[in-house]
Motif scaffolding. Sequence first.
Motif, PDB file in Angstrom:
ATOM      1  N   SER A  98       0.761  -1.372  -0.011  1.00  0.00           N
ATOM      2  CA  SER A  98       0.099   0.002  -0.118  1.00  0.00           C
ATOM      3  C   SER A  98       0.826   1.263   0.038  1.00  0.00           C
ATOM      4  O   SER A  98       0.761   2.201  -0.461  1.00  0.00           O
ATOM      5  N   SER A  99       1.881   1.184   0.659  1.00  0.00           N
ATOM      6  CA  SER A  99       2.779   2.263   0.626  1.00  0.00           C
ATOM      7  C   SER A  99       3.390   2.770  -0.508  1.00  0.00           C
ATOM      8  O   SER A  99       3.723   3.737  -0.954  1.00  0.00           O
ATOM      9  N   ILE A 100       3.833   1.330  -1.228  1.00  0.00           N
ATOM     10  CA  ILE A 100       4.591   1.642  -2.629  1.00  0.00           C
ATOM     11  C   ILE A 100       3.534   2.326  -3.495  1.00  0.00           C
ATOM     12  O   ILE A 100       3.826   3.210  -4.234  1.00  0.00           O
ATOM     13  N   LEU A 115       7.755  17.780  -1.903  1.00  0.00           N
ATOM     14  CA  LEU A 115       7.649  17.866  -0.415  1.00  0.00           C
ATOM     15  C   LEU A 115       7.256  16.476   0.052  1.00  0.00           C
ATOM     16  O   LEU A 115       5.950  16.081  -0.546  1.00  0.00           O
ATOM     17  N   ASP A 116       7.779  15.861   1.149  1.00  0.00           N
ATOM     18  CA  ASP A 116       7.227  14.864   1.852  1.00  0.00           C
ATOM     19  C   ASP A 116       7.120  15.313   3.313  1.00  0.00           C
ATOM     20  O   ASP A 116       8.070  15.636   4.188  1.00  0.00           O
ATOM     21  N   LEU A 117       5.925  15.773   3.666  1.00  0.00           N
ATOM     22  CA  LEU A 117       5.714  16.526   4.897  1.00  0.00           C
ATOM     23  C   LEU A 117       5.708  15.848   6.251  1.00  0.00           C
ATOM     24  O   LEU A 117       5.586  16.223   7.252  1.00  0.00           O
ATOM     25  N   ALA A 118       5.738  14.586   6.114  1.00  0.00           N
ATOM     26  CA  ALA A 118       5.787  13.572   7.354  1.00  0.00           C
ATOM     27  C   ALA A 118       6.543  12.267   7.079  1.00  0.00           C
ATOM     28  O   ALA A 118       5.802  11.320   6.577  1.00  0.00           O
ATOM     29  N   SER A 119       7.891  12.286   7.021  1.00  0.00           N
ATOM     30  CA  SER A 119       8.530  11.650   6.111  1.00  0.00           C
ATOM     31  C   SER A 119       9.379  10.426   6.767  1.00  0.00           C
ATOM     32  O   SER A 119       9.405   9.456   6.006  1.00  0.00           O
ATOM     33  N   ALA A 120       9.644  10.394   8.116  1.00  0.00           N
ATOM     34  CA  ALA A 120      10.462   9.233   8.597  1.00  0.00           C
ATOM     35  C   ALA A 120       9.443   7.898   8.557  1.00  0.00           C
ATOM     36  O   ALA A 120       8.433   8.136   8.756  1.00  0.00           O
ATOM     37  N   PRO A 121      10.283   6.737   8.237  1.00  0.00           N
ATOM     38  CA  PRO A 121      11.733   6.680   7.995  1.00  0.00           C
ATOM     39  C   PRO A 121      12.086   6.643   6.700  1.00  0.00           C
ATOM     40  O   PRO A 121      13.168   6.397   6.297  1.00  0.00           O
ATOM     41  N   GLY A 122      11.004   7.060   5.711  1.00  0.00           N
ATOM     42  CA  GLY A 122      11.579   7.716   4.357  1.00  0.00           C
ATOM     43  C   GLY A 122      11.355   6.559   3.409  1.00  0.00           C
ATOM     44  O   GLY A 122      11.623   6.786   1.986  1.00  0.00           O
ATOM     45  N   GLY A 123      10.554   5.771   3.307  1.00  0.00           N
ATOM     46  CA  GLY A 123      10.017   4.834   2.562  1.00  0.00           C
ATOM     47  C   GLY A 123       9.309   5.395   1.310  1.00  0.00           C
ATOM     48  O   GLY A 123       9.911   5.395   0.065  1.00  0.00           O
ATOM     49  N   LYS A 124       8.342   6.373   1.680  1.00  0.00           N
ATOM     50  CA  LYS A 124       7.738   6.875   0.231  1.00  0.00           C
ATOM     51  C   LYS A 124       8.704   8.141  -0.109  1.00  0.00           C
ATOM     52  O   LYS A 124       8.747   8.270  -1.554  1.00  0.00           O
ATOM     53  N   ALA A 125       9.395   8.851   0.770  1.00  0.00           N
ATOM     54  CA  ALA A 125      10.213   9.998   0.180  1.00  0.00           C
ATOM     55  C   ALA A 125      11.448   9.188  -0.748  1.00  0.00           C
ATOM     56  O   ALA A 125      11.825   9.790  -1.983  1.00  0.00           O
ATOM     57  N   PRO A 143       9.256  15.998  12.668  1.00  0.00           N
ATOM     58  CA  PRO A 143       9.514  16.921  13.756  1.00  0.00           C
ATOM     59  C   PRO A 143      10.310  16.123  15.136  1.00  0.00           C
ATOM     60  O   PRO A 143      10.733  16.504  16.025  1.00  0.00           O
ATOM     61  N   ILE A 144      10.604  14.577  14.778  1.00  0.00           N
ATOM     62  CA  ILE A 144      10.915  14.017  16.224  1.00  0.00           C
ATOM     63  C   ILE A 144      12.312  13.784  15.775  1.00  0.00           C
ATOM     64  O   ILE A 144      12.802  12.757  14.706  1.00  0.00           O
ATOM     65  N   LYS A 145      13.368  14.193  16.423  1.00  0.00           N
ATOM     66  CA  LYS A 145      14.855  14.013  16.286  1.00  0.00           C
ATOM     67  C   LYS A 145      15.366  12.561  16.012  1.00  0.00           C
ATOM     68  O   LYS A 145      15.953  12.709  14.681  1.00  0.00           O
ATOM     69  N   LEU A 167      13.884  19.348  10.385  1.00  0.00           N
ATOM     70  CA  LEU A 167      13.344  18.917  11.690  1.00  0.00           C
ATOM     71  C   LEU A 167      12.379  20.079  12.130  1.00  0.00           C
ATOM     72  O   LEU A 167      12.531  21.219  12.642  1.00  0.00           O
ATOM     73  N   MET A 168      11.010  19.686  11.767  1.00  0.00           N
ATOM     74  CA  MET A 168      10.092  20.505  11.954  1.00  0.00           C
ATOM     75  C   MET A 168       8.687  20.206  12.049  1.00  0.00           C
ATOM     76  O   MET A 168       8.447  18.978  11.491  1.00  0.00           O
ATOM     77  N   ASP A 169       7.615  20.750  12.747  1.00  0.00           N
ATOM     78  CA  ASP A 169       6.284  20.486  12.852  1.00  0.00           C
ATOM     79  C   ASP A 169       5.870  20.976  11.497  1.00  0.00           C
ATOM     80  O   ASP A 169       5.908  21.910  10.771  1.00  0.00           O
ATOM     81  N   GLY A 170       5.255  19.848  10.670  1.00  0.00           N
ATOM     82  CA  GLY A 170       4.647  19.835   9.315  1.00  0.00           C
ATOM     83  C   GLY A 170       3.460  21.010   9.271  1.00  0.00           C
ATOM     84  O   GLY A 170       3.131  21.753   8.360  1.00  0.00           O
ATOM     85  N   ARG A 171       3.103  21.170  10.413  1.00  0.00           N
ATOM     86  CA  ARG A 171       1.799  22.461  10.473  1.00  0.00           C
ATOM     87  C   ARG A 171       2.145  23.601  10.212  1.00  0.00           C
ATOM     88  O   ARG A 171       1.530  24.675   9.967  1.00  0.00           O
ATOM     89  N   GLY A 221      -4.668  19.843  10.933  1.00  0.00           N
ATOM     90  CA  GLY A 221      -3.614  21.002  10.790  1.00  0.00           C
ATOM     91  C   GLY A 221      -2.572  20.671   9.743  1.00  0.00           C
ATOM     92  O   GLY A 221      -2.370  21.455   8.910  1.00  0.00           O
ATOM     93  N   LEU A 222      -2.430  19.270   9.573  1.00  0.00           N
ATOM     94  CA  LEU A 222      -1.248  19.094   8.655  1.00  0.00           C
ATOM     95  C   LEU A 222      -1.774  19.024   7.227  1.00  0.00           C
ATOM     96  O   LEU A 222      -1.237  19.691   6.316  1.00  0.00           O
ATOM     97  N   ILE A 223      -2.987  18.934   6.965  1.00  0.00           N
ATOM     98  CA  ILE A 223      -3.515  18.917   5.728  1.00  0.00           C
ATOM     99  C   ILE A 223      -3.655  20.142   5.128  1.00  0.00           C
ATOM    100  O   ILE A 223      -3.337  20.428   3.914  1.00  0.00           O
TER     101      ILE A 223
HETATM  102  C1  LIG Z   1       3.146   7.334   8.744  1.00  0.00           C
HETATM  103  S1  LIG Z   1       4.686   8.087   9.532  1.00  0.00           S
HETATM  104  C2  LIG Z   1       5.509   8.291   7.779  1.00  0.00           C
HETATM  105  C3  LIG Z   1       5.997   7.258   7.029  1.00  0.00           C
HETATM  106  C4  LIG Z   1       6.921   7.478   6.015  1.00  0.00           C
HETATM  107  N1  LIG Z   1       6.091   8.552   5.084  1.00  0.00           N
HETATM  108  C5  LIG Z   1       7.339   6.416   5.097  1.00  0.00           C
HETATM  109  O1  LIG Z   1       6.984   6.044   4.061  1.00  0.00           O
HETATM  110  O2  LIG Z   1       8.454   5.813   5.576  1.00  0.00           O
HETATM  111  C6  LIG Z   1       4.358   9.317  10.058  1.00  0.00           C
HETATM  112  C7  LIG Z   1       5.257  10.334  10.275  1.00  0.00           C
HETATM  113  O3  LIG Z   1       5.006  11.636  10.896  1.00  0.00           O
HETATM  114  C8  LIG Z   1       5.705  12.122  11.871  1.00  0.00           C
HETATM  115  N2  LIG Z   1       4.878  13.199  12.412  1.00  0.00           N
HETATM  116  C9  LIG Z   1       4.240  13.324  13.615  1.00  0.00           C
HETATM  117  N3  LIG Z   1       4.064  14.576  13.928  1.00  0.00           N
HETATM  118  C10 LIG Z   1       4.097  15.191  12.897  1.00  0.00           C
HETATM  119  C11 LIG Z   1       4.104  16.622  12.548  1.00  0.00           C
HETATM  120  N4  LIG Z   1       3.382  17.500  13.369  1.00  0.00           N
HETATM  121  N5  LIG Z   1       4.638  17.330  11.578  1.00  0.00           N
HETATM  122  C12 LIG Z   1       5.249  16.284  10.565  1.00  0.00           C
HETATM  123  N6  LIG Z   1       5.333  14.990  10.650  1.00  0.00           N
HETATM  124  C13 LIG Z   1       5.063  14.474  12.084  1.00  0.00           C
HETATM  125  C14 LIG Z   1       5.870  10.913  12.762  1.00  0.00           C
HETATM  126  O4  LIG Z   1       6.973  11.086  13.530  1.00  0.00           O
HETATM  127  C15 LIG Z   1       6.218   9.950  11.811  1.00  0.00           C
HETATM  128  O5  LIG Z   1       7.677   9.735  11.286  1.00  0.00           O
END
Ligand SMILES: C[S@@+](CC[C@H](N)C(=O)[O-])C[C@H]1O[C@@H](n2cnc3c(N)ncnc32)[C@H](O)[C@@H]1O
Length: 320
Positions: A98-100, A115-125, A143-145, A167-171, A221-223
Amino acid sequence: MQPEFISGEHGQRLTEIVGKDQIEGVLKSFANPKTTSFRINTIRGSVSETISAVENLGVTPSPVAWCEEAFLIPPEQRSRLTHSELADDGSIYVQGLSSIFASTVLRPEPEQWNLDLASAPGGKASHMAALMDNRGKLSVVEPIKPRMYRLADNLKRLGVTISRTYLMDGRKVGRKVPDRFDCVMLDAPCSSDSRIRADNPDSWKFWSERKVREQARKQKGLIVSAFQSLKPGGTLLYCTCSFSPEENEAVVSHLMDATDGDATPLPIEMPFDNWQPGINSFRELEFDDAVSYSRRVLPNEHFDAFFLARFTKQRPNRSS
Ligand SMILES: C[S@@+](CC[C@H](N)C(=O)[O-])C[C@H]1O[C@@H](n2cnc3c(N)ncnc32)[C@H](O)[C@@H]1O
């Protein structure tokens, strides 16, 4: 036999979402083993060369019709892949199907600024970077170090050279860089009930309706921020791995309200059968008609549950 949580209250909630005809398949998918899906990282090598190296590990990959670089292997072969040098050196990336699918729906192209706004661990990015042929610019936010460091390490290991990590809040991004990006991926943090496994009580330990409400507030807020950061004519993909309408259809409806007609939902072509359109209402909630364009991927032996909604933007932000 399903554990109490799944067959009881949560099962009832899921039945209201997917309907009586589908619930059995959904509950089965929590209990049965899944195939392992992986993606050939075309930044590191061609599909044909890398798949031969994969076969040399003694695994039997089968292709995925709708994505040239995606393959499936049986569950019992998984560790041969995850413990391989090909995984270590970034030639392949083990990633849910589904992620692919999500990055193929967003369809980023070379030379764009995305832009990938909520990116870790980076699969989609990293998939976005591969689809961009590692050309253009890719901004990634987390946003989480510790997660941000893991994201940066992963992108480096996968050979992505076009990304810049923030390193920031996507909002906050939408106000900082309005009308900027060609494609925006928002794979939002969510209550993750698609990850439930019947044999692992830890997989639902943290799920609660309160958590759903908290995540929904953040997702709204994020969308809006994601949409503000999108160029007119660009494409935004919103997705979650949650079943909850509060985190999906309600978030889509919030975007439609908040943007006063500037967000236009786009259709999503579905190259497989296990999906439903967004639902119009859930309990006391009524949703915008735009949800008929959204897609809920139903879980089965290959897919985890997923929700996707795609939008474009008609004009620059009204305040910019
Ligand atoms: C579903 S995961 C993303 C997975 C990623 N897209 C991938 O494919 O590997 C959501 C991510 O959003 C981060 N997150 C949480 N609050 C956030 C915020 N306010 N702004 C941006 N990212 C946030 C989480 O720490 C988490 O890493």
